[in-house]
Write an enzyme that holds these catalytic residues in place. Structure first.
Site, short mmCIF file in Angstrom:
data_model
loop_
_atom_site.label_atom_id
_atom_site.label_comp_id
_atom_site.label_asym_id
_atom_site.label_seq_id
_atom_site.Cartn_x
_atom_site.Cartn_y
_atom_site.Cartn_z
N ASP A 65 0.79 -1.25 0.00
CA ASP A 65 0.00 0.00 0.00
C ASP A 65 0.82 1.29 0.00
OD1 ASP A 65 -2.55 -0.74 -0.32
OD2 ASP A 65 -3.18 -0.51 1.77
N LYS A 68 3.31 1.52 -4.98
CA LYS A 68 4.14 1.02 -6.08
C LYS A 68 3.39 0.97 -7.40
CE LYS A 68 4.76 -2.65 -3.56
NZ LYS A 68 4.16 -2.11 -2.32
N THR A 69 2.16 0.44 -7.35
CA THR A 69 1.39 0.29 -8.58
C THR A 69 0.94 1.67 -9.09
OG1 THR A 69 0.70 -1.89 -7.86
CG2 THR A 69 -0.58 -0.89 -9.64
N HIS A 128 2.67 -7.11 -0.24
CA HIS A 128 2.08 -7.91 0.83
C HIS A 128 3.01 -9.07 1.21
CE1 HIS A 128 -0.74 -10.26 3.13
NE2 HIS A 128 -1.61 -9.25 3.09
N1 LIG Z 1 -2.68 10.36 -0.79
C1 LIG Z 1 -2.01 9.57 -1.60
N2 LIG Z 1 -2.41 8.30 -1.79
C2 LIG Z 1 -1.68 7.53 -2.62
C3 LIG Z 1 -0.53 8.01 -3.30
N3 LIG Z 1 -0.04 7.01 -4.05
C4 LIG Z 1 -0.83 5.94 -3.85
N4 LIG Z 1 -1.84 6.25 -3.00
C5 LIG Z 1 -2.92 5.37 -2.55
O1 LIG Z 1 -2.40 4.33 -1.74
C6 LIG Z 1 -3.14 3.13 -1.92
C7 LIG Z 1 -2.22 2.00 -2.28
O2 LIG Z 1 -1.63 2.26 -3.55
P1 LIG Z 1 -1.03 1.11 -4.45
O3 LIG Z 1 -0.38 1.76 -5.60
O4 LIG Z 1 -2.03 0.05 -4.73
O5 LIG Z 1 0.06 0.50 -3.46
P2 LIG Z 1 1.05 -0.70 -3.73
O6 LIG Z 1 2.33 -0.34 -3.09
O7 LIG Z 1 1.09 -1.04 -5.18
O8 LIG Z 1 0.37 -1.88 -2.92
P3 LIG Z 1 0.70 -3.47 -3.06
O9 LIG Z 1 1.04 -3.71 -4.47
O10 LIG Z 1 -0.53 -4.19 -2.67
O11 LIG Z 1 1.83 -3.72 -2.15
C8 LIG Z 1 -4.16 3.44 -3.02
O12 LIG Z 1 -5.39 3.74 -2.42
C9 LIG Z 1 -3.59 4.66 -3.70
O13 LIG Z 1 -4.57 5.47 -4.31
C10 LIG Z 1 -0.16 9.38 -3.08
O14 LIG Z 1 0.83 9.90 -3.64
N5 LIG Z 1 -0.93 10.09 -2.23
MG LIG Z 2 0.79 -2.79 -6.11
#
Ligand SMILES: Nc1nc2c(ncn2[C@@H]2O[C@H](COP(=O)(O)OP(=O)(O)OP(=O)(O)O)[C@@H](O)[C@H]2O)c(=O)[nH]1
Ligand SMILES: [Mg+2]
Length: 445
Positions: A65, A68-69, A128
């Protein structure tokens, strides 16, 4: 921009996973137009990949979270605005139903983009803890990585574990992206996150003092808001990646070897194995062997090579590609095998290792272990059950204990014969955690 992009735009619309490029003829591609084109497209009529810029494999790692994505999607958006990528939105990276339902990444996704200077293949890894296995496979193919850490949380367990594992699979340079700065008002908080990241990098053998740390918001970049923390920070990030992560010297002279990451079958055409070429060169029509799981290798012939929906005449060290194989069934090929030039690599079951056992603070075991210890061993893209014992000549092997934090020499025996070489790195995992990392020091059997 190379001409393939113009001619091939409809089909490469969503670039993404290598696997899909081969599978696209079976209508897995969501875009209808692309499917129609793909159906009519055989490997032979595909656009050819032009090696106009140095190719580098990178990717996003870090705690669940932390963004990254979102960052991956934002990078493609930013580069698309310059004609250097096709925009890949968030939903087409995390597109499996379970990923959508849970809002997390589970399997890695391969995405392609360019900068002025280089061509990148980017692997977006899951954060995760349950999917570390996929992260390791993804990181094993990276020449450098972007570690994403949310300013709102600071470093978390998988920030640390991913850094350690990345180093272990051979990633030497990292760029840090401190994300979600839109949620932080206090600049001191950001300084603290930066300082702690530098310390952590140093702890795991990276150059903590000089590593570029970029702060920004992937979400703002993706949503076209606040360019000073959005789009402009994407430019800064890619400039740092271009500069800090060197174009690796590829092992082109050595015999061909590619660890297999994934396998697909395409009706009427055969079986495709995907992965990153570790060393050497492979031409269409050449004979290869698939080594691993069996005592004797499987012999086959390469009938097609492809990267990101573009045809290749040859694959070389560093390429991320799919290889179409003649006359082998999908069930015969497995992740963890290696594809090699015939006769150059053999499968082994027994070898000596030198390993470092992680401490509890590093996410490892809280207690020591004895001989006959049975964790799971991760070697290149494979994971196999293994038994560790103290080598002959160890004093009092029955009562000897290896404690977290120790370095130890042991004899490893794996359940299936796999391609193992002296000097190869591996990780040991048990009950969902990484417990040790190590090096193969001598082959026994
Ligand atoms: N406020 C804010 N929220 C963000 C930002 N970047 C990502 N998010 C939010 O953080 C949450 C997780 O983002 P992801 O991109 O799915 O995170 P991840 O690291 O890919 O998660 P995993 O792949 O499951 O490990 C989402 O609800 C995004 O919208 C940002 O720059 N600001
Ligand atoms: Mg991701």
């Amino acid at each position: 921009m190379a001409s393939w992009r113009a001619t091939f735009a409809p089909l490469v619309r969503s670039v993404t996973r290598l696997s899909e490029s081969f599978i696209s003829s079976q209508s897995h591609v969501s875009c209808k137009a692309a499917t129609a084109v793909a159906r009519a497209t055989s490997i032979r009529s595909m656009a050819t990949y032009q090696r106009t810029k140095p190719h580098v494999n990178i990717g996003t790692i870090g705690h669940v979270d932390h963004g990254k994505t979102t960052l991956t999607a934002a990078i493609t958006k930013n580069q698309a605005s310059k004609g250097f990528a096709n925009f890949v939105d968030y939903a087409s990276i995390d597109k499996a139903p379970e990923e959508k339902a849970r809002g997390i990444t589970i399997s890695t996704a391969h995405i392609e983009y360019e900068t002025e200077n280089r061509h990148y293949s980017h692997v977006d890894c899951p954060g995760h803890a349950d999917y570390i296995k996929n992260m390791i496979t993804g990181a094993a193919s990276m020449d450098g990585a972007i570690i994403v850490v949310a300013a709102s949380d600071g470093q978390m367990p998988q920030t640390r574990e991913h850094l350690l594992l990345a180093r272990q699979v051979g990633v030497e340079r990292i760029v840090v992206f401190i994300n979600k700065v839109d949620t932080i008002d206090d600049p001191e908080m950001l300084e603290l996150v930066e300082m702690e990241m530098r310390e952590l990098l140093t702890t795991y053998g990276f150059d903590g003092d000089n590593t570029p740390i970029i702060m920004g918001s992937a979400l703002c970049a993706l949503q076209d808001r606040s360019p000073e923390i959005g789009a402009e920070r994407m430019d800064a990030l890619l400039a740092a990646v271009d500069e800090w992560i060197p174009t690796p010297q590829r092992d082109l002279e050595k015999p061909f070897l590619m660890p297999i990451e994934d396998v697909f079958s395409i009706a009427g055409r055969g079986t495709v194995a995907t992965g990153r070429v570790e060393r050497g060169l492979l031409k269409k029509g050449e004979e290869v062997e698939l080594v691993g799981f069996n005592k004797d290798p499987i012999k086959t012939i390469v009938t097609g090579i492809e990267t990101f929906k573009k045809e290749l005449d040859s694959a070389q060290a560093g390429d991320n590609c799919g290889i179409l194989l003649r006359g082998v069934k999908r069930e015969q090929v497995r992740r963890g095998m290696v594809m090699v030039r015939p006769g150059t690599t053999r499968a082994h079951t027994k070898f000596l290792v030198s390993a470092y056992v992680l401490t509890k603070e590093e996410g490892g075991r809280h207690t020591g272990f004895h001989g006959n210890y049975r964790p799971q061993m991760f070697l290149r893209t494979s994971d196999v059950s293994c038994t560790l014992n103290f080598p002959d000549g160890t004093e009092d092997p029955h009562s000897k204990t290896v404690m977290p934090g120790d370095n130890t020499e042991m004899e490893a025996e794996i359940l299936h014969p796999m391609a193992v070489e002296q000097g190869q790195r591996f990780n040991l995992r048990e009950g969902g955690r990484t417990v040790a990392t190590g090096l193969v020091t001598r082959i026994i059997e």
